[in-house]
Design a protein around this motif. Structure first.
Motif, short mmCIF file in Angstrom:
data_model
loop_
_atom_site.label_atom_id
_atom_site.label_comp_id
_atom_site.label_asym_id
_atom_site.label_seq_id
_atom_site.Cartn_x
_atom_site.Cartn_y
_atom_site.Cartn_z
N UNK A 155 26.00 80.01 31.64
CA UNK A 155 26.17 78.76 32.37
C UNK A 155 25.86 77.58 31.47
N UNK A 156 26.34 76.40 31.87
CA UNK A 156 26.16 75.20 31.06
C UNK A 156 24.77 74.58 31.22
N UNK A 157 24.24 74.67 32.43
CA UNK A 157 22.95 74.04 32.74
C UNK A 157 22.11 74.97 33.60
N UNK A 158 20.80 74.91 33.40
CA UNK A 158 19.86 75.66 34.24
C UNK A 158 18.71 74.75 34.64
N UNK A 159 18.42 74.71 35.93
CA UNK A 159 17.25 73.98 36.44
C UNK A 159 16.27 75.01 37.00
N UNK A 181 24.84 75.05 23.18
CA UNK A 181 24.74 73.61 23.42
C UNK A 181 24.47 73.28 24.90
N UNK A 182 24.05 74.28 25.65
CA UNK A 182 23.68 74.03 27.04
C UNK A 182 22.30 73.40 27.13
N UNK A 183 21.90 73.08 28.35
CA UNK A 183 20.61 72.42 28.56
C UNK A 183 19.85 73.07 29.71
N UNK A 184 18.55 73.22 29.50
CA UNK A 184 17.65 73.81 30.49
C UNK A 184 16.59 72.78 30.85
N UNK A 220 20.97 74.85 21.90
CA UNK A 220 20.63 74.50 23.28
C UNK A 220 19.32 73.71 23.33
N UNK A 221 19.07 73.07 24.46
CA UNK A 221 17.89 72.21 24.60
C UNK A 221 17.10 72.60 25.85
N UNK A 222 15.77 72.41 25.74
CA UNK A 222 14.90 72.56 26.89
C UNK A 222 14.15 71.26 27.10
N UNK A 223 14.07 70.79 28.37
CA UNK A 223 13.38 69.54 28.68
C UNK A 223 12.45 69.73 29.87
N UNK A 224 11.28 69.08 29.79
CA UNK A 224 10.41 68.98 30.96
C UNK A 224 10.82 67.77 31.78
N UNK A 225 10.72 67.90 33.08
CA UNK A 225 10.96 66.77 33.98
C UNK A 225 9.71 66.59 34.85
N UNK A 226 9.12 65.39 34.80
CA UNK A 226 7.93 65.08 35.59
C UNK A 226 8.00 63.62 35.97
N UNK A 227 8.47 63.35 37.16
CA UNK A 227 8.77 61.96 37.52
C UNK A 227 7.52 61.09 37.62
#
Length: 357
Positions: free
Chosen positions: A234-238, A257-260, A280-287
């Protein structure tokens, strides 16, 4: 003792008060004093702030984590981040709101929380509440909507506009919770093919009702189910559930080149190096990082303004599913128990107006 001390004590005695529900230690939820109510000083807005009379709030997993990890025994702390309410007073240099406006927002961790009659909040974090939703329906939306928006925009680099993405797939691990419930809707709005995970028939029906194209059973082999659907990659994973448990699945399922994106802290080291070979990239999300570090606050208010528009236009729907009435120890304890069970569909809301249905 300072000669001013008696005067200060007298002033505090006559200072306006408000009722709040909070904690003063990390008691188990089953204990009678897990939450307590107190009268505390009613705040006043400083420059750039609003004073909001709160109509409704919701309980988030971060509230559970904060309560469980609280170690300042004897010091009263008010939890709560989401709020809907009416602007009662305005500080200097605020131009976008007037007294009487209905607003919604997510607060910051250091400040007094939303489980209180009133709260001061930086105006940049605030947006006008959706007109077509009740206060209870709107109270479910701020924190999860901003998180979902940040996953798509900040972590994945996507434009959150109708049909802005074509022929891309998103895997959402835990699609039935608060964030997943709005992420499914936003992802479909921008054109993604959405594959979400669920653990039972009720969750599956909920996710399909929100627009998910495919729902997988997380009790079974997810990689095998993806391959059977025709999406081995898959292209993206959340990942909205467990970074440790799903790490191997994610790095083996993401496309080159997908993103997680992840929102749950890992408890052991994960091998991020395996993503290098496929770019591919991994990012943290913390609003809450914006408010906690006073960084680009207006972006948060702008996101909520867009969310309110999409809700009013019927592009999104409220994810509120469970409601409790009245700001009280009892309602907060009951609502928290539901969220603490980790099997919530959508969001749990507390309506502070006891006489409303």
């Amino acid at each position: 003792m300072s000669i001013l001390t008696p005067f200060k004590n007298l002033m505090q005695r006559f200072q306006p008060k408000m009722m709040a529900v909070g904690i003063n230690h990390n008691a188990k939820l089953s204990e009678k004093d897990a939450f307590i109510s107190r009268q505390i000083p009613k705040p006043k807005p400083a420059e750039g702030e609003l004073l909001v009379k709160i109509s409704a709030s919701s309980v988030n997993p971060i509230d559970i984590k904060t309560r469980v990890n609280y170690h300042l025994d004897g010091i009263f702390k008010v939890l709560g981040l989401d709020a809907v309410g009416e602007v009662e007073a305005i500080g200097k240099n605020v131009d976008d709101f007037v007294v009487g406006d209905q607003v919604f927002y997510t607060g910051t961790q250091p400040q007094i929380g939303t489980n209180a009659e009133y709260q001061v909040i930086k105006a940049a974090l605030v947006a006008h509440a959706p007109r077509e939703l009740s206060a209870s329906q709107a109270a479910a939306m701020p924190l999860t909507s901003i998180t979902a928006y940040d996953i798509l925009h900040q972590a994945f680099g996507l434009t959150v506009e109708r049909d802005s993405v074509q022929d891309k797939t998103l895997l959402i691990i835990n699609g039935a919770g608060g964030v997943g419930s709005i992420l499914i809707q936003l992802a479909k709005y921008i054109g993604l093919t959405v594959i979400a995970t669920a653990g039972n028939k009720e969750s599956k029906a909920w996710e399909e009702g929100l627009g998910a194209d495919h729902v997988l059973d997380y009790h079974e082999d997810l990689a095998g189910q993806l391959s059977k659907l025709g999406y081995p990659k898959v292209d993206y994973i959340a990942n909205l559930q467990d970074t440790d448990a799903y790490w191997d699945l994610m790095v083996n399922t993401i496309k080159p080149f997908g993103r997680i994106a992840g929102i749950v802290t890992n408890t052991k080291p994960v091998d991020i190096g395996v993503l290098k070979e496929i770019g591919a990239q991994f990012s943290w999300v913390f609003i809450l990082a914006r408010g906690n570090f006073n960084h680009n606050l207006q972006e948060q208010g702008d996101i909520l303004t867009k969310i309110a528009t999409l809700l009013d236009e019927g592009e999104l729907r409220s994810t509120a599913t469970k409601f409790y009435q009245g700001l009280s120890v009892e309602s907060l304890q009951q609502a928290t128990k539901i969220v603490e069970g980790h099997h919530t569909l959508g969001k749990v809301v507390i309506d502070y107006q006891e006489d409303e249905q």
